[in-house]
Design a protein around this motif. Structure first.
Motif, PDB file in Angstrom:
ATOM      1  N   UNK A  65       0.838  -1.190   0.000  1.00  0.00           N
ATOM      2  CA  UNK A  65       0.000   0.000   0.000  1.00  0.00           C
ATOM      3  C   UNK A  65       0.876   1.244   0.000  1.00  0.00           C
ATOM      4  N   UNK A  66       0.229   2.380  -0.200  1.00  0.00           N
ATOM      5  CA  UNK A  66       0.911   3.669  -0.187  1.00  0.00           C
ATOM      6  C   UNK A  66       0.205   4.525   0.860  1.00  0.00           C
ATOM      7  N   UNK A  67       0.695   4.506   2.104  1.00  0.00           N
ATOM      8  CA  UNK A  67       0.021   5.280   3.158  1.00  0.00           C
ATOM      9  C   UNK A  67      -0.142   6.743   2.782  1.00  0.00           C
ATOM     10  N   UNK A  68      -1.380   7.224   2.883  1.00  0.00           N
ATOM     11  CA  UNK A  68      -1.667   8.628   2.606  1.00  0.00           C
ATOM     12  C   UNK A  68      -1.770   8.988   1.146  1.00  0.00           C
ATOM     13  N   UNK A  69      -1.712   8.007   0.238  1.00  0.00           N
ATOM     14  CA  UNK A  69      -1.755   8.320  -1.193  1.00  0.00           C
ATOM     15  C   UNK A  69      -2.788   7.461  -1.914  1.00  0.00           C
ATOM     16  N   UNK A  70      -3.379   8.057  -2.943  1.00  0.00           N
ATOM     17  CA  UNK A  70      -4.258   7.339  -3.855  1.00  0.00           C
ATOM     18  C   UNK A  70      -3.442   6.946  -5.085  1.00  0.00           C
ATOM     19  N   UNK A  71      -3.956   5.961  -5.827  1.00  0.00           N
ATOM     20  CA  UNK A  71      -3.262   5.539  -7.040  1.00  0.00           C
ATOM     21  C   UNK A  71      -4.286   5.235  -8.124  1.00  0.00           C
ATOM     22  N   UNK A  72      -3.920   5.559  -9.343  1.00  0.00           N
ATOM     23  CA  UNK A  72      -4.672   5.157 -10.525  1.00  0.00           C
ATOM     24  C   UNK A  72      -3.749   4.255 -11.330  1.00  0.00           C
ATOM     25  N   UNK A  73      -4.285   3.127 -11.780  1.00  0.00           N
ATOM     26  CA  UNK A  73      -3.548   2.208 -12.642  1.00  0.00           C
ATOM     27  C   UNK A  73      -4.340   2.080 -13.933  1.00  0.00           C
ATOM     28  N   UNK A  74      -3.691   2.315 -15.064  1.00  0.00           N
ATOM     29  CA  UNK A  74      -4.333   2.167 -16.359  1.00  0.00           C
ATOM     30  C   UNK A  74      -3.589   1.082 -17.125  1.00  0.00           C
ATOM     31  N   UNK A  75      -4.318   0.071 -17.594  1.00  0.00           N
ATOM     32  CA  UNK A  75      -3.702  -1.021 -18.352  1.00  0.00           C
ATOM     33  C   UNK A  75      -3.562  -0.584 -19.809  1.00  0.00           C
ATOM     34  N   UNK A  76      -2.312  -0.459 -20.248  1.00  0.00           N
ATOM     35  CA  UNK A  76      -2.022  -0.096 -21.637  1.00  0.00           C
ATOM     36  C   UNK A  76      -2.094  -1.335 -22.516  1.00  0.00           C
ATOM     37  N   UNK A  77      -1.421  -2.402 -22.074  1.00  0.00           N
ATOM     38  CA  UNK A  77      -1.399  -3.640 -22.852  1.00  0.00           C
ATOM     39  C   UNK A  77      -1.195  -4.829 -21.926  1.00  0.00           C
ATOM     40  N   UNK A  78      -1.569  -6.008 -22.424  1.00  0.00           N
ATOM     41  CA  UNK A  78      -1.424  -7.228 -21.656  1.00  0.00           C
ATOM     42  C   UNK A  78      -2.654  -7.518 -20.807  1.00  0.00           C
ATOM     43  N   UNK A  79      -2.607  -8.650 -20.131  1.00  0.00           N
ATOM     44  CA  UNK A  79      -3.720  -9.098 -19.300  1.00  0.00           C
ATOM     45  C   UNK A  79      -3.203  -9.565 -17.956  1.00  0.00           C
ATOM     46  N   UNK A  80      -4.030  -9.357 -16.933  1.00  0.00           N
ATOM     47  CA  UNK A  80      -3.590  -9.756 -15.616  1.00  0.00           C
ATOM     48  C   UNK A  80      -4.713  -9.843 -14.619  1.00  0.00           C
ATOM     49  N   UNK A  81      -4.302 -10.032 -13.378  1.00  0.00           N
ATOM     50  CA  UNK A  81      -5.222 -10.018 -12.248  1.00  0.00           C
ATOM     51  C   UNK A  81      -4.834  -8.870 -11.348  1.00  0.00           C
ATOM     52  N   UNK A  82      -5.833  -8.101 -10.968  1.00  0.00           N
ATOM     53  CA  UNK A  82      -5.615  -6.961 -10.077  1.00  0.00           C
ATOM     54  C   UNK A  82      -6.366  -7.214  -8.782  1.00  0.00           C
ATOM     55  N   UNK A  83      -5.686  -7.023  -7.670  1.00  0.00           N
ATOM     56  CA  UNK A  83      -6.327  -7.114  -6.368  1.00  0.00           C
ATOM     57  C   UNK A  83      -6.303  -5.738  -5.730  1.00  0.00           C
ATOM     58  N   UNK A  84      -7.457  -5.316  -5.209  1.00  0.00           N
ATOM     59  CA  UNK A  84      -7.574  -4.091  -4.418  1.00  0.00           C
ATOM     60  C   UNK A  84      -8.471  -4.437  -3.243  1.00  0.00           C
ATOM     61  N   UNK A  85      -7.999  -4.148  -2.042  1.00  0.00           N
ATOM     62  CA  UNK A  85      -8.829  -4.425  -0.874  1.00  0.00           C
ATOM     63  C   UNK A  85     -10.013  -3.475  -0.800  1.00  0.00           C
ATOM     64  N   UNK A  86     -11.151  -4.004  -0.307  1.00  0.00           N
ATOM     65  CA  UNK A  86     -12.308  -3.142  -0.104  1.00  0.00           C
ATOM     66  C   UNK A  86     -12.152  -2.391   1.220  1.00  0.00           C
ATOM     67  N   UNK A  87     -13.148  -1.610   1.588  1.00  0.00           N
ATOM     68  CA  UNK A  87     -13.037  -0.784   2.793  1.00  0.00           C
ATOM     69  C   UNK A  87     -13.031  -1.583   4.091  1.00  0.00           C
ATOM     70  N   UNK A  88     -13.262  -2.893   4.013  1.00  0.00           N
ATOM     71  CA  UNK A  88     -13.196  -3.759   5.201  1.00  0.00           C
ATOM     72  C   UNK A  88     -11.914  -4.584   5.220  1.00  0.00           C
ATOM     73  N   UNK A  89     -11.051  -4.390   4.225  1.00  0.00           N
ATOM     74  CA  UNK A  89      -9.794  -5.125   4.168  1.00  0.00           C
ATOM     75  C   UNK A  89      -9.879  -6.454   3.454  1.00  0.00           C
ATOM     76  N   UNK A  90     -11.012  -6.730   2.795  1.00  0.00           N
ATOM     77  CA  UNK A  90     -11.164  -7.972   2.045  1.00  0.00           C
ATOM     78  C   UNK A  90     -10.621  -7.798   0.633  1.00  0.00           C
ATOM     79  N   UNK A  91      -9.847  -8.774   0.146  1.00  0.00           N
ATOM     80  CA  UNK A  91      -9.319  -8.647  -1.210  1.00  0.00           C
ATOM     81  C   UNK A  91     -10.406  -8.806  -2.268  1.00  0.00           C
ATOM     82  N   UNK A  92     -10.430  -7.906  -3.234  1.00  0.00           N
ATOM     83  CA  UNK A  92     -11.324  -7.990  -4.386  1.00  0.00           C
ATOM     84  C   UNK A  92     -10.415  -8.171  -5.595  1.00  0.00           C
TER      85      UNK A  92
END
Length: 139
Positions: free
Chosen positions: A55-82
């Motif tokens: 994580x990045x304490x105190x910072x927001x992040x935007x990720x934009x996929x230019x090319x390729x395929x993958x799996x992205x995990x982002x925790x929800x507001x309860x700490x559960x992985x989505x």
């Protein structure tokens, strides 16, 4: 060296952060062109590689996929992985301080553009044990 007038930047023109999982070429940052409110750049992930949960304490992040395929995990507001499958054109928003990870699940390289706000959390990557500074255009 900072060039506050440098507004057009290609990843090959700047030094990059190299890791066992890939590389980050900062194209917008205080040390690149004087940006102060956000920073960002291009991440290259080889097939099967990715950055682990962090994580990045105190910072927001935007990720934009230019090319390729993958799996992205982002925790929800309860700490559960989505987890979601992502591909070209997908934008991922990582709320402030949330844990997240990216894995290239495709057969070829995956390229992302990331933006951090405020600028600076990516500099903590220099403290990782596999960090190496790559010269402009270097591998």
């Amino acid at each position: 060296m900072t060039d506050k007038n440098k507004v057009f930047v290609y990843p090959k023109e700047v030094s990059a952060f190299g890791f066992d999982w890939g590389r980050l070429s900062l194209t917008v940052a205080p040390e690149v062109n004087g940006a102060t409110r956000f920073s960002g750049g291009v991440i290259d992930l080889p097939s099967g590689k990715g950055h682990t949960r962090h994580n990045h304490p105190g910072a927001e992040e935007i990720i934009f996929v230019i090319s390729g395929n993958g799996e992205q995990m982002v925790e929800d507001d309860k700490g559960n992985p989505v987890i979601a499958k992502v591909g070209p054109g997908c934008t991922i928003y990582v709320p402030e301080s949330r844990f997240h990870s990216t894995l290239n699940t495709g057969d070829g390289p995956m390229q992302l553009f990331v933006v951090y706000s405020p600028a600076g959390p990516e500099l903590a990557l220099r403290d990782l044990p596999d960090f190496r500074l790559l010269p402009p255009g270097g591998k």
